[in-house]
Design an enzyme around this catalytic site. Structure first.
Site, PDB file in Angstrom:
ATOM      1  N   SER A  48       1.872   4.609   4.328  1.00  0.00           N
ATOM      2  CA  SER A  48       0.631   5.341   4.545  1.00  0.00           C
ATOM      3  C   SER A  48      -0.491   4.647   3.781  1.00  0.00           C
ATOM      4  O   SER A  48      -0.256   4.004   2.756  1.00  0.00           O
ATOM      5  CB  SER A  48       0.771   6.783   4.045  1.00  0.00           C
ATOM      6  OG  SER A  48      -0.474   7.462   4.071  1.00  0.00           O
TER       7      SER A  48
ATOM      8  N   TYR B  49       2.763  12.937  -2.847  1.00  0.00           N
ATOM      9  CA  TYR B  49       2.894  12.208  -1.585  1.00  0.00           C
ATOM     10  C   TYR B  49       2.500  10.745  -1.746  1.00  0.00           C
ATOM     11  O   TYR B  49       3.219   9.844  -1.279  1.00  0.00           O
ATOM     12  CB  TYR B  49       2.037  12.881  -0.524  1.00  0.00           C
ATOM     13  CG  TYR B  49       2.101  12.203   0.827  1.00  0.00           C
ATOM     14  CD1 TYR B  49       3.253  12.268   1.602  1.00  0.00           C
ATOM     15  CD2 TYR B  49       1.014  11.494   1.330  1.00  0.00           C
ATOM     16  CE1 TYR B  49       3.325  11.646   2.840  1.00  0.00           C
ATOM     17  CE2 TYR B  49       1.068  10.871   2.564  1.00  0.00           C
ATOM     18  CZ  TYR B  49       2.230  10.946   3.317  1.00  0.00           C
ATOM     19  OH  TYR B  49       2.291  10.318   4.533  1.00  0.00           O
TER      20      TYR B  49
END
Length: 258
Positions: free
Chosen positions: A138, A151
């Site tokens: 990501s 995250y």
């Protein structure tokens, strides 16, 4: 690399970009093993598949489940040409308000899940002196923002692991790629952002899942080092790391939308 008769394992294939990428790979001639925890969801995805495929119950967060699943694949097909590590999830919360077990579980699934699957295929790929590993990370692994400490840490770990592994396996003819997307319009946010605050704030910037799925397929075909989506986010990540103090000051309000 032509997809005809290639054996491709896609984790997290029961929905979102994983399901779309699996369908696209199947349409191009690959034999796709769709892997996820929910067989009901996998069956729904499999019903839409036009090419050869197999449904595989796999919990990447569990050692025994991962080992058993990959033993089953190798017993049936004898090889895996590409592993697409896509399984993962996110939850957005401030560091001091996120329970420790949430940090641990997210790291267990997003990072250790990828490690488990990679270790399962590496001995076979090294023996064959060929193979591709594509890891979905990501942009959050390159640029951290408020409420994404847990995250972002998992995706930062995915990128670091991939960079190091690429050096280890190069002499064996194995490629390692990372896909680093920004926000995508998928069910991911049902868990990550249940009240919809972040989605509403970045709706204009969110990508269609088909765009990211096509990039994943391109990585399977061509084996690039990394793909950043959208391209402007990749440029921003490079700028952030070149000028961290300035970038942090200027981007604070723009990036913190959670």
């Amino acid at each position: 690399m032509s997809m005809n008769n290639q054996i491709v394992v896609v984790t997290g294939a029961s929905s979102g970009i994983g399901a779309l990428a699996a369908q696209m790979l199947s349409e191009q001639g690959a034999t796709v093993i769709l892997a996820a925890r929910s067989m009901d969801k996998l069956e729904a995805v499999g019903a839409r598949m036009k090419g050869p495929h197999k449904l595989l119950a796999l919990d990447v967060g569990n050692d025994a489940s991962t080992e058993a699943a990959f033993r089953q694949v190798f017993a049936e097909f004898g090889r895996i040409d590409c592993l697409l590590n896509n399984a993962g999830y996110g939850k957005f919360e401030y560091c001091d308000e996120m329970p420790l077990n949430e940090f641990s579980e997210m790291m267990n699934v997003n990072y250790m899940g990828m490690v488990r699957c990679t270790k399962a295929v590496l001995p076979y790929m090294k023996k064959a002196r060929a193979g591709r590993i594509v890891n979905v990370a990501s942009i959050a692994g390159k640029i951290g923002t408020a409420k994404s400490t847990a995250y972002s840490a998992t995706k930062h770990a995915v990128i670091g692991f991939s960079d190091a592994l690429r050096q280890e396996v190069r002499e064996y003819g194995i490629s390692v790629s990372t896909i680093n997307p920004g926000p995508i319009d998928t069910p991911f946010f049902a868990v990550a952002d249940p009240d919809g605050t972040y989605v509403n704030n970045v709706k204009w910037f969110m990508m269609k899942p088909e765009r990211v799925a096509r990039a994943m397929v391109r990585a399977v075909e061509k084996g690039p080092v990394e793909i950043n989506l959208p391209w402007i986010a990749g440029v921003g990540a490079k700028w952030y790391h070149m000028f961290p103090r300035l970038a942090n000051r200027l981007s604070y309000r723009m990036l913190n939308k959670k």
